[in-house]
Structures are given as structure tokens and as C-alpha cells.
Design a protein around this motif. Structure first.
Motif, PDB file in Angstrom:
ATOM      1  N   VAL A  30      40.514  26.797  41.931  1.00 23.58           N
ATOM      2  CA  VAL A  30      39.995  27.968  41.561  1.00 23.58           C
ATOM      3  C   VAL A  30      40.605  29.181  42.139  1.00 23.58           C
ATOM      4  CG1 VAL A  30      38.027  27.931  43.036  1.00 23.58           C
ATOM      5  CG2 VAL A  30      37.922  28.926  40.622  1.00 23.58           C
ATOM      6  N   SER A  80      43.507  31.061  39.871  1.00 21.19           N
ATOM      7  CA  SER A  80      43.280  32.325  39.408  1.00 21.19           C
ATOM      8  C   SER A  80      44.132  33.443  39.722  1.00 21.19           C
ATOM      9  CB  SER A  80      41.718  32.744  39.858  1.00 21.19           C
ATOM     10  OG  SER A  80      41.750  33.000  41.295  1.00 21.19           O
ATOM     11  N   THR A  81      44.914  33.392  40.808  1.00 17.11           N
ATOM     12  CA  THR A  81      45.833  34.220  41.310  1.00 17.11           C
ATOM     13  C   THR A  81      47.120  34.028  40.594  1.00 17.11           C
ATOM     14  OG1 THR A  81      46.862  32.978  42.994  1.00 17.11           O
ATOM     15  CG2 THR A  81      44.905  34.742  43.488  1.00 17.11           C
ATOM     16  N   TRP A 100      47.031  32.897  37.465  1.00 16.65           N
ATOM     17  CA  TRP A 100      46.757  33.314  36.037  1.00 16.65           C
ATOM     18  C   TRP A 100      47.148  34.829  36.016  1.00 16.65           C
ATOM     19  CZ3 TRP A 100      45.508  30.901  31.311  1.00 16.65           C
ATOM     20  CH2 TRP A 100      45.232  29.649  31.216  1.00 16.65           C
TER      21      TRP A 100
END
Length: 244
Positions: free
Chosen positions: A150, A154-155, A157
Motif C-alpha cells: 500500500v 500508492s507512490t 500509482w
């Protein structure tokens, strides 16, 4: 083939691993190269091994002043910059329950903020050269959700999204921006995973093997070269089919 003769390339996080392979590929093809990293000994050794047309710059991608200093040194040494590869990254697997503020901020500062600052401070140097190319290294987990990633995911994405924004903004300056999404690649970064996790990921890859840093470097060089002048805002998986 000297696709980059007379051009200057900066690769962040390039003292070893995938970044070092990218530096060697660009240098082999005639570029002036700047090895950027916080790992001083390995970075200096790499630059010295290449001889002419190579320098090492100790560089913190999360620091605005460090970015300004980097491009100042590159301009002073080589007269300008034509290509930036935002390759620096850190990885630590953790589930959502295991992820705390410290881990999230660590991933953000290097993987996401570092890419943003790189693009921000590369614009003027590239504009002075009449255009150029930025290649942002994301990940397959920036294309498909993956458990226990996560913070890291997330970075990645975010890098994918920021690349598209930058491609739109920078097109007027003839600066192309693309993202590369490697899968399981044989570098030290995989040591953060368990052997079982890496084996499972490799088996889930249709080509049934891990990629090499040199294979990633070949794609990065293509996207940075004049052979890809009609490609911008693209997200290209290089993962042996893992995201199929």
C-alpha cells in the motif's frame, strides 16, 4: 550505435542495480552521464569505471536544494541536460495494518516527491536544449493492485498519474514524459521480499523468469531517444506478462 552522442543524461538512484545498468547503456551509446545517488562509494566507483563523459553527484531526490545543485553541476560540467531518468526508489513491503506514518512518508519522499521535484527542476534545463525526454520509473504495482504494497504501490500509482500531467504540461516545450513499469527484476530490491514471495511472482510471470536490469535499460534508452519522438504520456509495462 551512438544515439546519444553529444547529449547529457541524468539518472537518479544510479550507483547500483537498475540505475547503474541505465547509466552504462547511455554511456555506451555516447552520452555524457551523471550518476546521482546518496550511495557515495559505489556511485564514485561507477563513474570512475566509465572514465570520460561520466561524473558522480551526491544527490538527495527529496531535497529541492539538492536538485538545484545537481543541475547546476551538470550544466557546469557538460553544458546542459537532455534526458532525466527518475529511477531512484525505495521499497518495503507491508500490509495496510502494518503501515505506519513513518513508512508512508519514507516511500512518499523518495518515490513520489523525488519524481515531482525531478520533473520540476528539469524543465528549464531541457527547455534550454530545445526539448528532451523524462522517463519516470514506476512499477507493475502502479498498474495493478498488489497485496502488502500500500505504501510503495500508492507512490507508484502517483508516478503514473504525475507522468501524464507532466506530458500534457511539457509538450509545448518539446519535452516528452513517459513512465516505465518493471515487474520482477533481478536486483537487490527483491531482497526485501521473502524467497517464497519472489518465487510466486516469478511463476506468475508468463515468461517464467525475472527480468534483467539491462532489459529495463534498453527500454529506457529507447524512450529517451529520438526513435520515440511521438510517444509521450505512455505507461509501458516491462514485466514478462505479469500484468496480463
Amino acid at each position: 550505435m551512438n544515439r546519444f552522442e553529444g547529449k547529457t543524461v541524468v539518472v537518479t538512484g544510479s550507483a547500483r542495480g537498475q540505475g547503474a545498468a541505465e547509466i552504462r547503456r547511455f554511456h555506451l551509446e555516447g552520452a555524457n552521464v551523471a550518476v546521482s545517488d546518496l550511495i557515495t562509494d559505489a556511485g564514485k566507483t561507477l563513474a570512475e569505471s566509465l572514465g570520460e563523459r561520466a561524473i558522480f553527484i551526491r544527490h538527495d531526490v527529496s531535497s529541492e536544494s539538492s536538485w538545484r545543485e545537481l543541475f547546476g553541476k551538470v550544466e557546469q560540467t557538460f553544458g546542459g541536460c537532455d534526458v532525466l531518468v527518475n529511477n531512484a526508489g525505495v521499497y518495503q513491503p507491508a500490509t495496510i495494518a502494518e503501515t505506519d506514518t513513518e513508512l508512508m512518508e519514507k516511500m512518499f519522499r523518495v518515490n513520489q516527491l523525488g519524481v515531482l521535484l525531478g520533473m520540476k527542476y528539469a524543465v528549464e534545463p531541457l527547455k534550454r536544449r530545445g526539448g528532451g525526454s523524462i522517463v519516470n520509473i514506476s512499477s507493475v504495482v502502479g498498474l495493478r493492485g498488489s497485496a502488502a504494497t500500500v505504501a510503495y504501490g500508492s507512490t507508484k500509482w502517483a508516478v503514473r498519474g504525475m507522468t501524464k500531467v507532466a506530458a500534457n504540461e511539457f509538450a509545448q516545450h518539446r519535452i516528452r514524459v513517459n513512465s516505465v513499469h518493471p515487474g520482477y527484476v533481478s536486483t537487490d530490491m527483491l531482497k526485501a521480499n521473502s524467497d517464497a514471495s519472489n518465487d510466486a511472482g516469478t511463476l506468475a510471470t508468463p515468461l517464467k523468469r525475472q527480468g534483467s536490469p539491462e532489459e529495463i535499460a534498453a527500454l529506457v534508452a529507447f524512450l529517451a531517444s529520438d526513435e520515440s519522438t511521438f510517444i509521450t504520456g505512455a505507461e509501458i509495462a516491462i514485466d514478462g506478462g505479469w500484468t496480463l
